[in-house]
Scaffold this motif. Structure first.
Motif, short mmCIF file in Angstrom:
data_model
loop_
_atom_site.label_atom_id
_atom_site.label_comp_id
_atom_site.label_asym_id
_atom_site.label_seq_id
_atom_site.Cartn_x
_atom_site.Cartn_y
_atom_site.Cartn_z
N ASN A 121 0.80 -1.22 0.00
CA ASN A 121 0.00 0.00 0.00
C ASN A 121 0.84 1.28 0.00
OD1 ASN A 121 -2.32 -1.56 0.06
ND2 ASN A 121 -3.28 -0.40 1.70
N ASN A 122 2.15 1.14 0.18
CA ASN A 122 2.99 2.33 0.28
C ASN A 122 2.83 3.30 -0.90
OD1 ASN A 122 3.93 1.30 2.67
ND2 ASN A 122 5.99 0.83 1.94
N LEU B 68 -5.34 6.16 2.92
CA LEU B 68 -5.06 6.38 4.33
C LEU B 68 -4.55 5.11 4.99
CD1 LEU B 68 -8.25 8.47 5.29
CD2 LEU B 68 -5.93 9.34 4.90
N ALA B 69 -4.82 3.97 4.35
CA ALA B 69 -4.43 2.67 4.91
C ALA B 69 -3.00 2.33 4.52
CB ALA B 69 -5.39 1.58 4.42
N LYS B 70 -2.08 3.03 5.14
CA LYS B 70 -0.67 2.73 4.92
C LYS B 70 0.08 2.97 6.22
CE LYS B 70 -0.05 5.60 1.47
NZ LYS B 70 0.67 6.26 0.38
N ALA B 71 1.22 2.29 6.36
CA ALA B 71 1.96 2.33 7.63
C ALA B 71 3.45 2.53 7.38
CB ALA B 71 1.71 1.03 8.40
N ASN B 72 3.77 3.37 6.41
CA ASN B 72 5.18 3.60 6.07
C ASN B 72 5.72 4.85 6.76
OD1 ASN B 72 3.56 5.31 4.57
ND2 ASN B 72 4.78 5.17 2.71
N TYR B 73 5.38 4.99 8.03
CA TYR B 73 5.85 6.13 8.81
C TYR B 73 6.04 5.69 10.26
CZ TYR B 73 0.88 6.35 10.09
OH TYR B 73 -0.38 6.04 10.54
N PHE C 129 1.89 -3.02 9.33
CA PHE C 129 1.03 -2.41 10.33
C PHE C 129 1.33 -3.03 11.70
CE2 PHE C 129 -0.94 -1.55 6.33
CZ PHE C 129 -1.71 -0.42 6.48
N SER C 130 2.55 -2.84 12.15
CA SER C 130 2.99 -3.43 13.41
C SER C 130 4.22 -2.68 13.90
CB SER C 130 3.32 -4.91 13.22
OG SER C 130 3.80 -5.49 14.43
#
Length: 358
Positions: A41-42, A47-52, A68-69
């Motif tokens: 998803n990057n 909004l559903a991304k976790a690259n931060y 997402f962890s």
């Protein structure tokens, strides 16, 4: 929740970086949602991304990857248990011979139904992930120079499919955005989902999959995001109507596994009982913070960018308001790989599935 395996398992896997020798299977293909997404998803407008940060704070290197962890996901750990020295790469970035060892297609907010999660932005539904897998197969055909060699390779691989949570949390139980709960009863909706899922798994079989682990839905009515956004009643600690609805899906999924195994003697399908694995009292295995997220979370349940997370992450069940901590992922993966209770997997566990000669 409880992840009733020994604390020793967690300690052994805490810093596990692979094993010596060849992996149990030549390749590992992963389909799913944010519980397994490792970067697909990057590049998407979502909004559903976790690259931060603070995502990835405990991942090797301490950098956010899109997982997402706080650290590894359950499929990362399963890959290590299977003997892979490197993590399975995301479809979004990997090309070349590395795809012979597997690809991760999982996408945050994705569902069985194409529209699930659309309020969050772009995502790759299971149909889209299957399209991407077909692209991978065409590339493997080129690498191995013929389709016979490719099919022989693919039938030895392990396939992991864990999806469906967003068809509830980001579809059925969001009535202001989706009409499904007004059209279908929970029983009807579970039946419609399973029918579409069956067609998708048959497509995967037709692509050459022969060892397939189908992951049941967990107790998503107990996650902090569901409790805050949907609400509980009668003093319950969880949103009972959500858990009851996903159990209808899980029951039909077990029946689907039986049907598939009956229909295809050249393949093996198994069910991983995430709901059962996630039941009980987590304090018995050392978790002390049960209903709060480790990182400060926003209104969609994800970590606030650059927020300061808790220090003792190994004591928390939830990393953000939706996703488990790495410590929980270790227990989930361990019990999926080697069943601790007979009810954890059906009819066999992932370790046994990987070793099958078909």
């Amino acid at each position: 929740m409880i992840f009733a395996t020994s604390i020793v398992s967690y300690i052994l896997l805490q810093n596990f970086n692979g094993v010596n020798g060849d992996p149990q299977v030549p390749c590992f293909f992963i389909f799913g949602d944010s519980l397994a997404d490792n970067g697909n998803n990057n590049p998407l407008p979502t909004l559903a991304k976790a690259n931060y940060r603070p995502y990835g704070i405990d991942f090797p290197g301490g950098t956010p990857t899109g997982r997402f962890s706080n650290g590894r996901t359950s499929v990362d750990i399963l890959g290590q248990l299977l003997g892979f020295e490197d993590f399975i790469p995301p479809f979004a970035t990997e090309r070349g011979d590395v795809i012979l060892k597997g690809v991760n297609y999982a996408s945050g907010a994705a569902g069985i139904r194409d529209e699930s999660g659309q309020q969050l932005g772009a995502r790759i539904s299971l149909d889209g992930q299957l399209n991407n897998h077909h692209v991978t197969i065409l590339r493997i055909n080129i690498i191995l120079r013929n389709t016979v060699s490719a099919q022989d390779h693919l039938k030895k691989c392990l396939y992991y499919v864990g999806i469906g949570s967003n068809d509830y949390l980001n579809n059925y139980f969001v009535p202001r955005l989706y009409p499904t709960s007004r059209i279908y009863t929970p029983e009807q909706y579970a039946g419609i989902l399973i029918k579409q899922y069956q067609d998708q798994i048959l497509r995967l079989y037709n692509y050459g999959a022969r060892k397939v682990a189908l992951i049941g839905l967990g107790q998503i009515g107990c996650i902090p995001y569901a409790i805050s956004s949907i609400g509980t009643n009668n003093g319950s600690l969880c949103v009972d109507k959500v858990n009851q609805a996903v159990q209808l899906f899980n029951q039909k999924l077990v029946s689907l596994v039986d049907q598939l195994n009956s229909n295809f003697s050249d393949a093996k399908f198994i069910y991983v009982n995430s709901f059962g694995i996630g039941s009980g009292d987590p304090t018995s295995v050392g978790f002390t913070v049960l209903n709060a997220s480790c990182c400060p979370s926003n209104n969609i349940g994800q970590c606030i960018p650059f927020g300061t997370p808790c220090e003792k992450r190994e004591l928390y069940v939830f990393w953000d308001s939706i996703h488990p901590t790495e410590a929980v992922n270790v227990f989930t993966a361990t019990r999926s790989y080697t069943a601790f209770l007979p009810s954890d997997t059906y009819p066999i566990d992932i370790n046994q599935l990987a070793q099958l000669k078909l």
